[in-house]
Enzyme design. Structure first.
Site, PDB file in Angstrom:
ATOM      1  N   SER A  88       0.833  -1.191   0.000  1.00  0.00           N
ATOM      2  CA  SER A  88       0.000   0.000   0.000  1.00  0.00           C
ATOM      3  C   SER A  88       0.879   1.255   0.000  1.00  0.00           C
ATOM      4  CB  SER A  88      -0.958  -0.056   1.192  1.00  0.00           C
ATOM      5  OG  SER A  88      -1.983   0.886   1.081  1.00  0.00           O
ATOM      6  N   ASP A 219      -9.183  -6.457  -4.401  1.00  0.00           N
ATOM      7  CA  ASP A 219      -8.982  -5.316  -3.513  1.00  0.00           C
ATOM      8  C   ASP A 219     -10.198  -4.398  -3.563  1.00  0.00           C
ATOM      9  OD1 ASP A 219      -8.002  -3.066  -2.134  1.00  0.00           O
ATOM     10  OD2 ASP A 219      -5.965  -3.404  -2.863  1.00  0.00           O
ATOM     11  N   HIS A 247      -7.191  -6.120   0.084  1.00  0.00           N
ATOM     12  CA  HIS A 247      -6.086  -5.162   0.177  1.00  0.00           C
ATOM     13  C   HIS A 247      -4.970  -5.680   1.076  1.00  0.00           C
ATOM     14  CE1 HIS A 247      -4.243  -1.255  -0.302  1.00  0.00           C
ATOM     15  NE2 HIS A 247      -4.096  -1.148   1.001  1.00  0.00           N
TER      16      HIS A 247
END
Length: 267
Positions: A88, A219, A247
């Protein structure tokens, strides 16, 4: 947090970088799998995250936030190259380490990550993503202004509903419970000068490091299409997909991700 297997010399050194508001703790499944297979793993807490002793709103800059990674890569023994893995927002810190120390990075793996492009502002990824999110995207997340007048910044804390529906919808329920207890307020650094400049990442240094983008196909935060579009900004990037991954890829698909990381490192 560093762990080593006691069964012979390590095959690879993996340096794991978490996403915003998280910490080294979110890598516990992948760390266990990799160390059990004989690899060396260093899972880091960025400044103001995880077990870091400072608060998120006291982190003055993105470089300060990334300092644990920069110091770790700088301290590698002569001749050693690490496999950097960023999840991320951790992809932003990865990029900075690649630019500073390209000869110390064997490969950089961006896992459902914000992978910037050479010659473009690092904040561009976050700006493009903000264009695709509506006013209700962040659900029950809370924003707080710092109490320190020297750093009049805003921090974000993910809410339980946001965690459950945007980040952890396919992860084990015990990991969602862990996240609710462990996430900390953090800055996005979108206005940070380093993220806004065009010349921070160069083709000769950042662009010369082998890059792999691991797309989380399910995701619910930034879509698989968005992840691939961002990867296309950096020609030569290898793209690999993981089905059934939300995610939090390291928690929803820890074995698949660990196997893929070793496969990438072996190439």
């Amino acid at each position: 947090m560093e762990e080593e297997s006691g069964r012979g010399p390590p095959q690879h050194h993996f340096v794991l970088v978490h996403g915003v508001c998280h910490g080294a703790w979110c890598w516990y499944r992948v760390t266990t799998l990799l160390t059990s297979a004989g690899h060396r793993v260093t899972a880091l807490d960025m400044a103001g995250c995880g077990a870091s002793p400072v608060c998120g709103d006291d982190v003055a800059s993105f470089e300060d936030y990334s300092r644990p990674l920069l110091d770790t890569v700088a301290a590698l023994p002569p001749g050693e190259q690490a496999v950097l893995v960023g999840h991320s927002f951790g992809g932003q810190s990865l990029a900075l380490a690649m630019e500073r120390y390209p000869d110390r990075v064997a490969v950089a793996v961006f896992v459902s990550a914000a992978m910037p492009a050479a010659g473009k502002p690092m904040a561009l990824v976050l700006e493009e993503f903000s264009k695709e999110t509506g006013p209700d995207f962040y659900m029950d997340c809370t924003y707080s202004a710092s109490s320190n007048p020297e750093y009049p910044v805003e921090t974000l804390l993910p809410g339980p509903e946001y965690l459950a529906k945007r980040l952890y919808q396919l992860s084990p329920p015990e990991d969602l419970t862990l996240a609710k207890a462990m996430v900390r307020p953090s800055r996005s650094f979108q206005d940070d000068g380093m993220l806004q400049r065009n010349n921070v990442l160069t083709a000769d240094r950042y662009g010369a490091v082998r890059r792999v983008c691991v797309v989380a196909e399910d995701d619910a935060s930034w879509s698989a299409e968005f992840q691939r579009r961002v990867a296309s900004w950096s020609p030569g990037t290898e793209v690999r997909g993981l089905q059934g991954a939300d995610h939090m890829v390291m928690l929803s698909k820890p074995t698949d991700l660990s196997d893929l990381l070793v496969e990438i490192a072996n190439m």
